[in-house]
Design a protein around this motif. Structure first.
Motif, mmCIF file in Angstrom:
data_model
loop_
_atom_site.group_PDB
_atom_site.id
_atom_site.type_symbol
_atom_site.label_atom_id
_atom_site.label_comp_id
_atom_site.label_asym_id
_atom_site.label_seq_id
_atom_site.Cartn_x
_atom_site.Cartn_y
_atom_site.Cartn_z
ATOM 1 N N ASN A 1 -3.348 -5.855 -5.443
ATOM 2 C CA ASN A 1 -4.304 -6.637 -4.651
ATOM 3 C C ASN A 1 -3.959 -6.588 -3.162
ATOM 4 O O ASN A 1 -4.843 -6.423 -2.305
ATOM 5 N N LEU A 2 -2.677 -6.725 -2.851
ATOM 6 C CA LEU A 2 -2.250 -6.690 -1.452
ATOM 7 C C LEU A 2 -2.457 -5.298 -0.857
ATOM 8 O O LEU A 2 -2.815 -5.171 0.322
ATOM 9 N N ALA A 3 -2.255 -4.269 -1.658
ATOM 10 C CA ALA A 3 -2.489 -2.905 -1.183
ATOM 11 C C ALA A 3 -3.960 -2.709 -0.830
ATOM 12 O O ALA A 3 -4.289 -2.074 0.187
ATOM 13 N N ARG A 4 -4.849 -3.250 -1.651
ATOM 14 C CA ARG A 4 -6.281 -3.151 -1.351
ATOM 15 C C ARG A 4 -6.633 -3.936 -0.092
ATOM 16 O O ARG A 4 -7.488 -3.514 0.702
ATOM 17 N N HIS B 1 0.829 -1.208 0.000
ATOM 18 C CA HIS B 1 0.000 0.000 0.000
ATOM 19 C C HIS B 1 0.865 1.261 0.000
ATOM 20 O O HIS B 1 0.613 2.214 -0.753
ATOM 21 N N MET B 2 1.885 1.269 0.842
ATOM 22 C CA MET B 2 2.708 2.463 1.000
ATOM 23 C C MET B 2 3.648 2.701 -0.178
ATOM 24 O O MET B 2 3.967 3.852 -0.503
ATOM 25 N N LEU B 3 4.085 1.650 -0.829
ATOM 26 C CA LEU B 3 5.131 1.792 -1.849
ATOM 27 C C LEU B 3 4.629 1.549 -3.272
ATOM 28 O O LEU B 3 5.414 1.638 -4.218
ATOM 29 N N GLU B 4 3.356 1.264 -3.422
ATOM 30 C CA GLU B 4 2.822 0.933 -4.753
ATOM 31 C C GLU B 4 3.078 2.039 -5.773
ATOM 32 O O GLU B 4 3.377 1.767 -6.943
ATOM 33 N N ALA B 5 2.979 3.299 -5.351
ATOM 34 C CA ALA B 5 3.109 4.418 -6.289
ATOM 35 C C ALA B 5 4.561 4.802 -6.574
ATOM 36 O O ALA B 5 4.811 5.663 -7.416
ATOM 37 N N THR B 6 5.519 4.181 -5.896
ATOM 38 C CA THR B 6 6.925 4.503 -6.132
ATOM 39 C C THR B 6 7.448 3.662 -7.299
ATOM 40 O O THR B 6 6.747 2.813 -7.850
ATOM 41 N N ARG B 7 8.698 3.876 -7.618
ATOM 42 C CA ARG B 7 9.319 3.131 -8.718
ATOM 43 C C ARG B 7 10.056 1.887 -8.214
ATOM 44 O O ARG B 7 10.755 1.219 -8.979
ATOM 45 N N PHE C 1 -4.728 -4.289 2.459
ATOM 46 C CA PHE C 1 -4.331 -3.486 3.622
ATOM 47 C C PHE C 1 -5.393 -2.441 3.958
ATOM 48 O O PHE C 1 -5.702 -2.218 5.133
ATOM 49 N N ILE C 2 -5.946 -1.807 2.942
ATOM 50 C CA ILE C 2 -6.996 -0.812 3.189
ATOM 51 C C ILE C 2 -8.172 -1.452 3.924
ATOM 52 O O ILE C 2 -8.743 -0.868 4.857
ATOM 53 N N ALA C 3 -8.519 -2.672 3.534
ATOM 54 C CA ALA C 3 -9.610 -3.384 4.202
ATOM 55 C C ALA C 3 -9.235 -3.735 5.642
ATOM 56 O O ALA C 3 -10.063 -3.633 6.561
ATOM 57 N N ILE C 4 -7.993 -4.141 5.858
ATOM 58 C CA ILE C 4 -7.527 -4.451 7.211
ATOM 59 C C ILE C 4 -7.605 -3.220 8.104
ATOM 60 O O ILE C 4 -8.099 -3.267 9.240
ATOM 61 N N ALA C 5 -7.136 -2.096 7.588
ATOM 62 C CA ALA C 5 -7.094 -0.863 8.378
ATOM 63 C C ALA C 5 -8.491 -0.351 8.721
ATOM 64 O O ALA C 5 -8.663 0.391 9.689
ATOM 65 N N ALA C 6 -9.487 -0.762 7.946
ATOM 66 C CA ALA C 6 -10.856 -0.275 8.174
ATOM 67 C C ALA C 6 -11.531 -0.954 9.358
ATOM 68 O O ALA C 6 -12.519 -0.447 9.887
ATOM 69 N N HIS C 7 -11.004 -2.093 9.810
ATOM 70 C CA HIS C 7 -11.616 -2.797 10.935
ATOM 71 C C HIS C 7 -11.297 -2.081 12.244
ATOM 72 O O HIS C 7 -10.142 -1.730 12.504
ATOM 73 N N PRO C 8 -12.291 -1.879 13.112
ATOM 74 C CA PRO C 8 -12.051 -1.154 14.359
ATOM 75 C C PRO C 8 -11.397 -1.987 15.456
ATOM 76 O O PRO C 8 -10.812 -1.433 16.385
#
Length: 267
Positions: free
Chosen positions: A159-162, A110-116, A164-171
């Motif tokens: 897919n893994l980045a997505r 998630h954090m590094l997807e947009a880098t080179r 993580f977003i789902a993981i972070a959404a859980h309270p």
């Protein structure tokens, strides 16, 4: 750009650095120094607030837990890392089978997807009957695992980045990894019953009680001594465990003696 080895925890990072210094590996090491199976992941503020209430520093001269630095902003560390990848490079993620590394893999994508940077993964096997962890292996073993690194395709990273977003959404603050690789979400008091079982009715050093509980955790779901210190403190505040000395508002002291509520002194 030389390889950058990304790993969670000072112990694992130290093993990789030793392998580099001794010529068994090349590159440098980035240690996240966190415990990603516990605490909110949606924002820096939320995680910092959680750490400040859960992980208290020891008073001067007291025993000190050996991982995690409360107040260290994990999001800022990722941001600083991104600036290093202005030119193409390779980042190698060292991932064991524990819950924290399960999250690390997805957080890194998630954090590094947009880098080179090109993301690679080393899947670190279990070490006998020990906990699943990169840190359980000596440097020479990690060096032998390095050639097994495999590149992550762009589709896999996305897919893994997505995920993580789902993981972070859980309270729920505790993430627990099942044997089938499914991540479950649990309350902060998940291990309180285990701590009570490990706490006798006679005065016992707090570090013994916590260490006993840590050794009984499932191999994929080990937790840090910081976490068990926070839960011991919570059980003391609730009256389920007694402390021989008053708790300090300044921090946590492993030297205190504790016992299960209702215990009696042995004569």
């Amino acid at each position: 750009m030389q390889d950058l080895h990304i790993v969670d925890g000072d112990s694992a990072a130290g093993c990789l650095r030793h392998a580099i210094v001794t010529g068994q590996l090349s590159g440098e090491v980035f240690a996240l120094n966190d415990w990603l199976s516990v605490g909110p992941l949606g924002s820096a503020a939320g995680r910092t607030d959680f750490l400040s209430t859960q992980y208290l520093p020891p008073p001067p001269g007291a025993g000190e837990p050996d991982d995690l630095e409360p107040g260290d902003d994990v999001f800022a560390r990722w941001d600083a890392l991104k600036t290093r990848f202005q030119v193409p490079g390779r980042a190698i993620l060292w991932i064991s089978g524990n819950a924290s590394d399960h999250v690390l893999l997805r957080m890194a994508c998630h954090m590094l997807e947009a880098t080179r940077v090109k993301l690679w993964q080393v899947s670190v096997p279990a070490f006998g009957d020990w906990f699943e962890s990169v840190a359980t292996h000596p440097p020479e073993a990690l060096a032998r695992f390095a050639p097994t690194a495999r590149p992550l395709s762009s589709a896999t990273v996305a897919n893994l980045a997505r995920e993580f977003i789902a993981i972070a959404a859980h309270p729920e603050p505790v993430r627990h990894l099942d044997t089938d690789g499914t991540l479950r979400y649990r309350s902060i008091d998940l291990h309180d019953a285990l701590l009570l079982t490990c706490c006798p009715y006679q005065w016992t050093p707090a570090n013994y009680v916590a260490g006993n509980a840590m050794s009984r955790c499932e191999r994929r779901n080990g937790l840090s001594d910081h976490f068990f210190a926070a839960r011991l403190r919570a059980l003391i505040n609730r009256g389920q465990i007694e402390s021989r000395t008053p708790l300090s508002d300044a921090g946590w002291d492993w030297r205190i003696n504790v016992r299960r509520a209702g215990g009696t002194d042995l004569r």
